[in-house]
Design a protein around this motif. Structure first.
Motif, PDB file in Angstrom:
ATOM      1  N   LYS A 350       0.817  -1.211   0.000  1.00 48.80           N
ATOM      2  CA  LYS A 350       0.000   0.000   0.000  1.00 48.80           C
ATOM      3  C   LYS A 350       0.852   1.264   0.000  1.00 48.80           C
ATOM      4  N   HIS A 351       2.029   1.223   0.643  1.00 48.03           N
ATOM      5  CA  HIS A 351       2.866   2.416   0.720  1.00 48.03           C
ATOM      6  C   HIS A 351       3.927   2.463  -0.383  1.00 48.03           C
ATOM      7  N   TYR A 352       4.536   1.314  -0.684  1.00 51.57           N
ATOM      8  CA  TYR A 352       5.670   1.302  -1.613  1.00 51.57           C
ATOM      9  C   TYR A 352       5.372   0.615  -2.938  1.00 51.57           C
ATOM     10  N   ASN A 355       0.036   2.784  -6.313  1.00 51.71           N
ATOM     11  CA  ASN A 355      -0.626   4.080  -6.209  1.00 51.71           C
ATOM     12  C   ASN A 355      -2.115   3.782  -6.088  1.00 51.71           C
ATOM     13  N   GLN A 358      -4.874   5.391  -8.273  1.00 55.10           N
ATOM     14  CA  GLN A 358      -4.804   5.215  -9.720  1.00 55.10           C
ATOM     15  C   GLN A 358      -5.419   3.884 -10.121  1.00 55.10           C
ATOM     16  N   THR A 362      -2.513   1.858 -14.965  1.00 55.20           N
ATOM     17  CA  THR A 362      -1.458   2.821 -14.641  1.00 55.20           C
ATOM     18  C   THR A 362      -0.446   2.211 -13.681  1.00 55.20           C
ATOM     19  N   ASN A 363      -0.918   1.435 -12.725  1.00 52.17           N
ATOM     20  CA  ASN A 363      -0.014   0.784 -11.774  1.00 52.17           C
ATOM     21  C   ASN A 363       0.844  -0.271 -12.458  1.00 52.17           C
ATOM     22  N   ALA A 366       3.673   1.292 -14.545  1.00 50.75           N
ATOM     23  CA  ALA A 366       4.475   2.342 -13.902  1.00 50.75           C
ATOM     24  C   ALA A 366       5.971   2.071 -13.927  1.00 50.75           C
ATOM     25  N   THR A 404     -10.051   1.309  -9.960  1.00 54.30           N
ATOM     26  CA  THR A 404      -9.095   1.895  -9.026  1.00 54.30           C
ATOM     27  C   THR A 404      -8.503   0.797  -8.146  1.00 54.30           C
TER      28      THR A 404
END
Length: 523
Positions: A350-352, A355, A358, A362-363, A366, A404
């Motif tokens: 979730k943090h690293y 996104n 998005q 897109t993820n 990336a 999303t």
């Protein structure tokens, strides 16, 4: 136990294009520990968010009875006023505030309109003692490990005169010792008459602690199991969760190991702000078609080792050498690692890893935008085609790659992270806790993907807190203690007892400076 404290009747909850809960009925007895199990995306957390007012009355269909009275919560504050408190998987603590400030945040101890700090700290000390914490109430929460932070959340709940405590994956990020302490605390709360609902994928813990287990599959309740009955087993829960038998927790794999692909030598890393050595001259290697495990207790330096190797993403005073196919390479930046075919899937997706605001496409694109770009412009059609290919290949359960990512279940989010890095076509893939917080069915799918990567000749490194997992999927296992590699074993010779022995080798007085304690937040 006497009577029912909670009845949820015919609860139906929809999101755009998806029916998450379908006429769910849940009954919880007063003073019991009630477990809720199911695959990722089954609707477990959604049901608890309905109960606690995260999803307010009017956004779902059905009725909720609490102690025989129909309730309609418009917010979390409404449910807390009735004694229902939820602790989410992502802890809601502010690192820079003290333990006492976090416990009474939004529920401050005041006198004549001013916060009474003496009384707040006194009450916080009492609550901390109740959950087994001996730290000072003025200690900043950010200085404590995740196990103690979980206990602070429970102390925070107890400060609100809780009668029904909901815990969503409370032990997902804890080591065995912290998990056992937390489970013991829940037993104590049950003895005090506090009812607990626990969502967990750790079925061994569920069998050990729960009085009743409700299994949810695809938004429906499959059954409620009396855990004191003779057939209350992990196998039964798994069968209800996935709708089929899982005869083997780990898919079979035939190893075809080739030449060495990746080697790290004499790797050293210091804490970014403190005078501590986190990784102390660690060396390991992995060959083509091989799955290598790294085992270590929390704070041993596993994540620090992985992140520092991958573009020096963590730590300072980093030294050592990295070889790819026998040639020393530069890994000083993330881009350099990606360009040379090295990928890292973080333990904290979730943090690293993602996104969350998005969409899936897109993820996935990336980390490898150059593969879907022409003259510095992203080819949208190609990006969608790539994402769709991974959606099908990885069995990401979503109607569209335009969804999303934050709306996906944990298991599907993990598949998106894996897709992102597989899109870069890596030769070496470092997976840090790849199955943390996901259910047994999704775990099996992740293990199958790891097998496929090895079969393609990739070099795979898996860091895991679960020793049975490493024994089930790896060819070799390195052990890490106090930042040092303390041994390596072929899986045919490895046992949990032998690995634990190597993972607990203490430093001698002649060794390098002390390594991070067992509460290192980054591990």
């Amino acid at each position: 136990m006497s009577g029912n404290i909670l009845e949820m009747q015919d609860i139906t909850k929809n999101f755009p294009g998806v029916k998450v809960l379908q006429e769910v009925n849940l009954t919880v007895k007063e003073g019991e520990i009630h477990a809720i199990c199911g695959e990722n995306g089954a609707g477990k957390s959604t049901l608890m968010k309905v109960l606690s007012g995260v999803y307010p009355h009017g956004t779902y269909e059905g009725n909720i009875l609490f102690r025989g009275e129909e309730v309609a919560f418009g917010s979390i504050k409404d449910s807390e006023a009735k004694g229902i408190v939820i602790i989410h998987q992502e802890l809601a603590l502010i690192p820079d505030l003290s333990v006492a400030e976090n416990i009474f945040l939004g529920n401050e101890v005041s006198r004549r309109g001013l916060i009474d700090w003496n009384q707040a700290n006194h009450r916080a000390r009492e609550l901390m003692a109740r959950v087994g914490l001996s730290e000072l109430p003025v200690t900043p929460v950010g200085q404590l490990g995740v196990g103690k932070q979980q206990l602070i959340e429970i102390a925070k709940a107890l400060s609100k005169d809780v009668s029904l405590l909901i815990l969503d994956e409370p032990t997902a990020a804890l080591n065995d010792q912290d998990s056992e302490h937390l489970l013991g605390l829940l037993r104590g709360l049950r003895d005090e008459g506090i009812t607990c609902i626990i969502i967990s994928h750790k079925l061994g813990e569920i069998v050990e602690i729960a009085d009743t287990t409700t299994v949810i599959r695809d938004g429906y309740v499959v059954e409620a199991i009396d855990m004191h009955g003779p057939d209350a087993t992990q196998d039964r829960i798994i069968r209800d969760m996935v709708g089929r038998e899982l005869d083997q927790r780990y898919p079979p794999r035939e190893s075809h190991i080739g030449e060495e692909v990746f080697r790290v030598e004499d790797w050293c890393v210091s804490h970014p702000t403190q005078p501590r050595v986190l990784v102390d001259h660690a060396s390991f290697d992995v060959r083509a078609g091989e799955v290598v495990g790294i085992a270590g207790l929390m704070g041993a330096g596993r994540t620090e080792l992985a992140m520092s190797v991958f573009g020096r993403s963590y730590g300072r005073d980093i030294s050592g050498r990295v070889y790819l196919h026998g040639r020393e390479i530069d890994t000083r930046t993330v881009k350099a690692c990606i360009d040379q075919g090295i990928s890292y899937v973080s333990e904290d997706r979730k943090h690293y890893g993602l996104n969350l605001i998005q969409d899936i496409k897109t993820n996935i694109s990336a980390a490898g935008l150059d593969k879907v770009s022409r003259h510095s412009f992203v080819n949208a059609n190609e990006e969608i085609a790539v994402a769709e290919r991974f959606r099908q290949a990885m069995n990401i359960r979503t109607p569209s790659v335009m969804q999303t990512v934050g709306n996906l279940s944990g298991g599907n989010q993990q598949k998106v992270v894996l897709s992102k890095w597989l899109h870069t076509a890596p030769e070496v893939l470092i997976l840090d806790e790849p199955t943390r917080g996901i259910d047994v069915g999704a775990k099996y799918e992740i293990y199958t993907i790891i097998n496929q990567l090895a079969a393609e000749g990739k070099a795979v490194v898996v860091i895991s807190s679960e020793l049975p997992e490493l024994l089930g999927i790896c060819d070799r296992i390195f052990t890490l203690a106090y930042g040092r590699i303390t041994g390596q074993l072929p899986v045919a010779e490895a046992t949990q007892e032998r690995l634990m022995e190597l993972m607990t080798i203490e430093k001698t007085s002649t060794d390098a400076p002390a390594v991070a304690d067992k509460e290192t937040p980054n591990d």
